[in-house]
Design an enzyme around this catalytic site. Structure first.
Site, PDB file in Angstrom:
ATOM      1  N   ARG A   1       1.713   1.964  -3.441  1.00 24.88           N
ATOM      2  CA  ARG A   1       0.120   2.550  -3.976  1.00 24.88           C
ATOM      3  C   ARG A   1      -0.299   3.495  -4.071  1.00 24.88           C
ATOM      4  O   ARG A   1      -0.504   4.667  -4.398  1.00 24.88           O
ATOM      5  CB  ARG A   1      -1.016   1.613  -4.202  1.00 24.88           C
ATOM      6  CG  ARG A   1      -0.554  -0.184  -4.559  1.00 24.88           C
ATOM      7  CD  ARG A   1      -1.750  -0.757  -4.610  1.00 24.88           C
ATOM      8  NE  ARG A   1      -2.658   0.116  -4.650  1.00 24.88           N
ATOM      9  CZ  ARG A   1      -3.791  -0.718  -5.130  1.00 24.88           C
ATOM     10  NH1 ARG A   1      -4.146  -1.772  -4.379  1.00 24.88           N
ATOM     11  NH2 ARG A   1      -5.208   0.128  -5.984  1.00 24.88           N
TER      12      ARG A   1
ATOM     13  N   LEU B   1     -15.516  -0.453 -20.638  1.00 23.14           N
ATOM     14  CA  LEU B   1     -14.391  -0.922 -21.579  1.00 23.14           C
ATOM     15  C   LEU B   1     -15.485  -2.047 -22.994  1.00 23.14           C
ATOM     16  O   LEU B   1     -15.542  -1.637 -24.022  1.00 23.14           O
ATOM     17  CB  LEU B   1     -13.549  -1.165 -22.142  1.00 23.14           C
ATOM     18  CG  LEU B   1     -12.180  -1.411 -22.780  1.00 23.14           C
ATOM     19  CD1 LEU B   1     -12.272   0.579 -23.549  1.00 23.14           C
ATOM     20  CD2 LEU B   1     -11.112  -1.780 -21.882  1.00 23.14           C
ATOM     21  N   GLU B   2     -15.948  -2.607 -22.195  1.00 21.49           N
ATOM     22  CA  GLU B   2     -16.580  -3.507 -22.451  1.00 21.49           C
ATOM     23  C   GLU B   2     -17.952  -4.442 -21.770  1.00 21.49           C
ATOM     24  O   GLU B   2     -18.139  -3.863 -20.626  1.00 21.49           O
ATOM     25  CB  GLU B   2     -15.611  -5.537 -22.545  1.00 21.49           C
ATOM     26  CG  GLU B   2     -14.864  -5.446 -21.020  1.00 21.49           C
ATOM     27  CD  GLU B   2     -14.014  -6.261 -21.522  1.00 21.49           C
ATOM     28  OE1 GLU B   2     -13.400  -6.339 -22.201  1.00 21.49           O
ATOM     29  OE2 GLU B   2     -13.313  -6.535 -19.937  1.00 21.49           O
TER      30      GLU B   2
ATOM     31  N   TYR C   1       0.790  -0.774  -0.262  1.00 23.39           N
ATOM     32  CA  TYR C   1      -0.211   0.144  -0.143  1.00 23.39           C
ATOM     33  C   TYR C   1       0.581   1.505   0.349  1.00 23.39           C
ATOM     34  O   TYR C   1       0.349   2.094  -0.183  1.00 23.39           O
ATOM     35  CB  TYR C   1      -1.280   0.204   0.997  1.00 23.39           C
ATOM     36  CG  TYR C   1      -1.783  -0.916   0.820  1.00 23.39           C
ATOM     37  CD1 TYR C   1      -3.222  -0.692  -0.109  1.00 23.39           C
ATOM     38  CD2 TYR C   1      -1.490  -2.243   1.775  1.00 23.39           C
ATOM     39  CE1 TYR C   1      -3.871  -2.095  -0.311  1.00 23.39           C
ATOM     40  CE2 TYR C   1      -2.823  -3.353   1.333  1.00 23.39           C
ATOM     41  CZ  TYR C   1      -4.295  -2.907   0.065  1.00 23.39           C
ATOM     42  OH  TYR C   1      -5.209  -3.972   0.197  1.00 23.39           O
TER      43      TYR C   1
ATOM     44  N   HIS D   1     -14.610   1.165  -0.241  1.00 26.15           N
ATOM     45  CA  HIS D   1     -13.480   0.612  -0.560  1.00 26.15           C
ATOM     46  C   HIS D   1     -12.151   1.244   0.301  1.00 26.15           C
ATOM     47  O   HIS D   1     -11.222   0.899   0.620  1.00 26.15           O
ATOM     48  CB  HIS D   1     -13.035  -0.506  -1.552  1.00 26.15           C
ATOM     49  CG  HIS D   1     -14.308  -1.241  -2.042  1.00 26.15           C
ATOM     50  ND1 HIS D   1     -14.243  -1.584  -2.847  1.00 26.15           N
ATOM     51  CD2 HIS D   1     -15.798  -1.841  -1.631  1.00 26.15           C
ATOM     52  CE1 HIS D   1     -15.231  -2.566  -3.598  1.00 26.15           C
ATOM     53  NE2 HIS D   1     -15.929  -2.296  -2.429  1.00 26.15           N
TER      54      HIS D   1
ATOM     55  N   CYS E   1      -6.875   3.326  13.555  1.00 27.84           N
ATOM     56  CA  CYS E   1      -5.641   2.311  14.607  1.00 27.84           C
ATOM     57  C   CYS E   1      -6.271   1.405  14.874  1.00 27.84           C
ATOM     58  O   CYS E   1      -7.408   1.653  15.577  1.00 27.84           O
ATOM     59  CB  CYS E   1      -5.367   3.187  15.326  1.00 27.84           C
ATOM     60  SG  CYS E   1      -4.546   2.334  16.918  1.00 27.84           S
TER      61      CYS E   1
ATOM     62  N   ALA F   1     -13.530   5.022 -20.595  1.00 33.00           N
ATOM     63  CA  ALA F   1     -14.129   6.021 -20.224  1.00 33.00           C
ATOM     64  C   ALA F   1     -13.918   8.126 -20.382  1.00 33.00           C
ATOM     65  O   ALA F   1     -14.673   8.361 -20.220  1.00 33.00           O
ATOM     66  CB  ALA F   1     -13.993   6.195 -18.353  1.00 33.00           C
TER      67      ALA F   1
ATOM     68  N   ASP G   1      -8.313   5.174  -5.281  1.00 31.08           N
ATOM     69  CA  ASP G   1      -7.408   6.364  -5.574  1.00 31.08           C
ATOM     70  C   ASP G   1      -7.835   8.326  -5.250  1.00 31.08           C
ATOM     71  O   ASP G   1      -8.718   7.968  -4.779  1.00 31.08           O
ATOM     72  CB  ASP G   1      -6.876   6.213  -7.376  1.00 31.08           C
ATOM     73  CG  ASP G   1      -7.944   6.491  -7.273  1.00 31.08           C
ATOM     74  OD1 ASP G   1      -8.668   7.589  -7.344  1.00 31.08           O
ATOM     75  OD2 ASP G   1      -8.101   5.568  -8.477  1.00 31.08           O
TER      76      ASP G   1
ATOM     77  N   CYS H   1       0.683   5.279  16.792  1.00 29.24           N
ATOM     78  CA  CYS H   1      -0.974   5.820  16.301  1.00 29.24           C
ATOM     79  C   CYS H   1      -0.599   6.524  16.975  1.00 29.24           C
ATOM     80  O   CYS H   1      -0.518   7.507  17.749  1.00 29.24           O
ATOM     81  CB  CYS H   1      -2.067   5.353  16.979  1.00 29.24           C
ATOM     82  SG  CYS H   1      -3.485   5.729  16.976  1.00 29.24           S
TER      83      CYS H   1
HETATM   84  N1  APR Z   1     -13.096   2.901 -19.930  1.00 26.38           N
HETATM   85  C1  APR Z   1     -13.286   1.864 -19.270  1.00 26.38           C
HETATM   86  N2  APR Z   1     -13.601   0.708 -18.478  1.00 26.38           N
HETATM   87  C2  APR Z   1     -12.651   0.138 -18.182  1.00 26.38           C
HETATM   88  C3  APR Z   1     -11.237   0.893 -19.012  1.00 26.38           C
HETATM   89  C4  APR Z   1     -10.912   2.583 -19.554  1.00 26.38           C
HETATM   90  N3  APR Z   1      -9.861   2.142 -19.946  1.00 26.38           N
HETATM   91  N4  APR Z   1     -10.104   0.091 -18.632  1.00 26.38           N
HETATM   92  C5  APR Z   1     -10.160  -1.078 -18.367  1.00 26.38           C
HETATM   93  N5  APR Z   1     -12.106  -1.006 -17.951  1.00 26.38           N
HETATM   94  C6  APR Z   1     -12.934  -2.080 -17.400  1.00 26.38           C
HETATM   95  C7  APR Z   1     -13.051  -3.496 -17.193  1.00 26.38           C
HETATM   96  O1  APR Z   1     -13.337  -3.513 -19.116  1.00 26.38           O
HETATM   97  C8  APR Z   1     -13.367  -3.806 -16.556  1.00 26.38           C
HETATM   98  O2  APR Z   1     -14.697  -4.802 -16.735  1.00 26.38           O
HETATM   99  O3  APR Z   1     -12.921  -1.793 -15.701  1.00 26.38           O
HETATM  100  C9  APR Z   1     -12.881  -2.683 -15.690  1.00 26.38           C
HETATM  101  C10 APR Z   1     -12.104  -3.275 -14.397  1.00 26.38           C
HETATM  102  O4  APR Z   1     -12.907  -4.329 -13.935  1.00 26.38           O
HETATM  103  P1  APR Z   1     -12.104  -4.481 -12.227  1.00 26.38           P
HETATM  104  O5  APR Z   1     -10.668  -4.344 -12.595  1.00 26.38           O
HETATM  105  O6  APR Z   1     -12.537  -5.503 -11.822  1.00 26.38           O
HETATM  106  O7  APR Z   1     -11.981  -3.107 -10.889  1.00 26.38           O
HETATM  107  P2  APR Z   1     -13.642  -3.007 -10.216  1.00 26.38           P
HETATM  108  O8  APR Z   1     -14.633  -3.279 -10.747  1.00 26.38           O
HETATM  109  O9  APR Z   1     -13.324  -1.608  -9.873  1.00 26.38           O
HETATM  110  O10 APR Z   1     -13.236  -3.814  -9.143  1.00 26.38           O
HETATM  111  C11 APR Z   1     -14.076  -3.835  -7.866  1.00 26.38           C
HETATM  112  O11 APR Z   1     -12.741  -5.706  -5.978  1.00 26.38           O
HETATM  113  O12 APR Z   1     -10.534  -6.207  -6.467  1.00 26.38           O
HETATM  114  C12 APR Z   1     -11.512  -5.385  -5.513  1.00 26.38           C
HETATM  115  O13 APR Z   1     -11.821  -3.779  -3.969  1.00 26.38           O
HETATM  116  C13 APR Z   1     -11.542  -4.328  -5.257  1.00 26.38           C
HETATM  117  O14 APR Z   1     -12.658  -1.818  -5.853  1.00 26.38           O
HETATM  118  C14 APR Z   1     -12.548  -3.511  -6.104  1.00 26.38           C
HETATM  119  C15 APR Z   1     -13.560  -4.275  -6.373  1.00 26.38           C
END
Ligand code: APR
Length: 232
Positions: free
Chosen positions: A59, A203-204, A56, A109, A117, A220, A94, A136
């Site tokens: 990150r 994206l998909e 972390y 999240h 703490c 996005a 973020d 702490c």
């Molecule tokens: N524009 C739009 N969508 C996008 C882009 C982009 N440029 N790039 C990737 N994506 C989409 C991917 O297709 C996918 O469906 O964003 C999604 C990201 O999915 P994850 O990686 O699973 O992220 P998220 O849904 O935020 O995960 C949920 O899971 O691991 C835990 O706590 C963590 O908050 C997180 C939670």
């Protein structure tokens, strides 16, 4: 068409992808090389706090190298200019929504820039590294502080506020999330049951795509500003 007064937006890792923050599930189930159980569970933290703090810390430090993109900025504009209510809920840890101009963000999240703490529950803003030697600031317990991140098996934050907003919204929009992690993956169902229109911008097609009345697929930074412009 009925008037639009209350919008709930849910964002996930996909909205920050074009800022250079890696998404989770696109990386083969690994988070920057580590299994989720190692770095995102209370058990993983108990087993190896040095590793988890390091993960972390990296990150958190990486936030200094990224900038909000056009999608974050468009949502910031929507939140300040839309005449109704815009409830912005993010699964992201973020701070790019805030830096993109959003004034009220629900971090369900947790946040990289927050710590708490485990000894006294004191919570504070933290931009520096945490280690097993960090004391702490409130109770002075050494090793009490941990990242303020909701790990698997823990309760997401502000669920009451989120559910109330979903029950009262006219439109629910999900942006850049795979729909793989509950409870966020279930928000579309609650919103729909309560009569809201539902829209996916991703994206998909996500895992939950079929639950949305409308879905637009693309990046996005293109889809979100277009959608915001159509509303303002
Ligand atoms: N524009 C739009 N969508 C996008 C882009 C982009 N440029 N790039 C990737 N994506 C989409 C991917 O297709 C996918 O469906 O964003 C999604 C990201 O999915 P994850 O990686 O699973 O992220 P998220 O849904 O935020 O995960 C949920 O899971 O691991 C835990 O706590 C963590 O908050 C997180 C939670």
């Amino acid at each position: 068409m009925s008037t639009l007064e209350n919008i709930v937006i849910l964002t996930g890792a996909g909205i920050s992808a074009e800022s250079g923050i890696q998404t989770f599930r696109d990386a083969g189930g690994l988070w920057e090389g580590h299994a989720v159980e190692q770095v995102a569970t209370p058990e993983g933290f108990a087993a190896d706090p040095v590793l988890v703090h390091r993960f972390y810390n990296l990150r958190r430090a990486a936030l200094g190298t990224v900038e909000p993109n056009a999608a974050h900025i468009a949502l910031g504009k929507l939140q300040s200019e839309f005449p109704g209510q815009v409830t912005l809920v993010t699964q992201n840890v973020d701070d790019l929504h805030e830096r993109g101009g959003a004034s009220d963000v629900i971090h369900m999240h947790g946040e990289l820039l927050s710590a708490f703490c485990t000894a006294c529950n004191y919570r504070w803003r933290e931009a520096e590294d945490l280690t097993v030697e960090t004391a702490c600031p409130a109770c002075q317990t050494v090793g009490g502080p941990r990242p303020d991140i909701v790990w698997f098996g823990e309760m997401p934050y502000e669920m009451d506020r989120i559910e109330r907003a979903l029950q009262n919204c006219d439109l629910f929009v999900s942006i850049g999330t795979s729909g793989a992690v509950y409870p966020a993956a279930g928000f579309v169902h609650l919103a729909k049951t309560c009569g809201a229109r539902t829209l996916e911008l991703n994206l998909e097609p996500s895992q939950g795509s079929g639950a949305f009345r409308e879905a637009r697929h693309g990046s996005a930074t293109q889809l979100v500003p277009e959608w915001v412009d159509s509303l303002l």
